[in-house]
Enzyme design. Sequence first.
Site, PDB file in Angstrom:
ATOM      1  N   SER A 239       0.851  -1.188   0.000  1.00  0.00           N
ATOM      2  CA  SER A 239       0.000   0.000   0.000  1.00  0.00           C
ATOM      3  C   SER A 239       0.890   1.241   0.000  1.00  0.00           C
ATOM      4  CB  SER A 239      -0.869   0.011   1.250  1.00  0.00           C
ATOM      5  OG  SER A 239      -0.055   0.339   2.359  1.00  0.00           O
ATOM      6  N   LYS A 240       0.251   2.379  -0.149  1.00  0.00           N
ATOM      7  CA  LYS A 240       0.989   3.639  -0.168  1.00  0.00           C
ATOM      8  C   LYS A 240       1.828   3.795   1.082  1.00  0.00           C
ATOM      9  CE  LYS A 240      -0.552   7.477  -2.827  1.00  0.00           C
ATOM     10  NZ  LYS A 240      -1.588   8.370  -3.136  1.00  0.00           N
TER      11      LYS A 240
END
Length: 448
Positions: A239-240
């Site tokens: 994920s980011k």
Amino acid sequence: MIVTRFAPSPTGYLHIGGLRTALLNYLWAKRNGGKFLLRVEDTDRSRHNEDAVSAILEAFKWVGLNSDEEIVYQSQRDEIYKKYIDQLLQEGKAYKCYMTKEELETLREEQQARKERPRYDGRYRDFDGVPPEGVEPVIRIKAPIDGSIFVDDKIKGSIEFRVADTLDDFIIARADGNPTYNFVVAVDDALMGVNEVIRGDDHLSNTPKQIVVYNALGFQLPTFYHVPMIHNESGKKLSKRDGATDVMEYQRNGYLPDALLNFLIRLGWSNGDQEIFSMEEMLELFNPKDISKSASIYNLEKLNWINGEYIKSKSRDELAKALHIEPTPVIDLVKDRTSTLIELSSEVNKILNRPTEYDPKSIKKHFKELNRTLLGEFLEKLKNGQDSCDEAFGHILESNGAGMAKLAQPVRIALVGVAQSPSVLDVISILGRDEVIYRIESFLASQE
Ligand code: GLU
């Protein structure tokens, strides 16, 4: 000749996973004396955004993976797609479908009621009647009706897609004439001469559809390599927050492009226990068939370590250039202690700039009576100028029977504001006698 490509969709920026895919394609083409091409997949006009395209190209420039030919933009190829759609229509390999949205919806509800997979039922496949009025048709391709399509994947092996479970006569051009994703990808890859496709395995489910297009147009299939995704340390999709972000963010955070590429090649690919690979070594060793079948794990500590190794191996001039500063010997003094250019810059500044404050913890620990006396004596000796700085340092320790740290720590605090720095004698020699005197006097004055 091997021709590979990277085909980003300009949806924002170049993602770290995208850069990894690009690198694999780049290496494999170059290793074989082939060509690496770039294609911008900007057919989705609603999302097409010039800024996103420039952001992607900026990232490619930063890492130095250059396309061997002019970049191909799908948005400029309408005529080409139209030509092939017309060809398929003429050859009876594609057809117009006049089903309305409502009819499609009804079909889907019926199929769901029967617990079947929603799929187009082929009702216009052999239609030769009078088309209904007022319906702009879509164009569908004739996919196989039964059997299976096999993707001969060079990483995952042969993968069977049963037509009954996965395919129907899918749309290749929408009612407004715009061609669809899987159609243009196959046409472009074939026309660009791409014969080896290395891409994320999130695209695996598209591959049977693309194979249908290749076959219908009589194009030769490329070799496919579907690369498992990058996961975070808990085994979930990156994920980011884990680092799945803009490649340029890595630049802003002080990573070197060659270190980043080195980090990326090690995701899912190895050569014994080797960690550091120059571009030449990667080119000599990389083969996509050796990519691991399982997801690779992103590990920030590893990236920091690799980046630190690259910083260590760079010359003073190279690092000065990366930091946009004049080459200074301070760089050599601190480069082994840092893992990013941000840290390097802060360590360099710590020494070059006079301290604006002194760390209270360091003072509490290292500025006791004896240290104060030693520092005062050192200052006197420097000012009277008979000894070199080194000699002055040694004489004071000797005459007081004190250990190194008793003088070194207060000198550090005076020179750089904290009790942590590279070798204090090195720092002294870089700063020079006058500056050392100035900093010690300023420090002592601040403590009165
Ligand atoms: N444009 C696709 C993407 O950005 C890649 C297409 C492909 O590699 O076939 O994910």
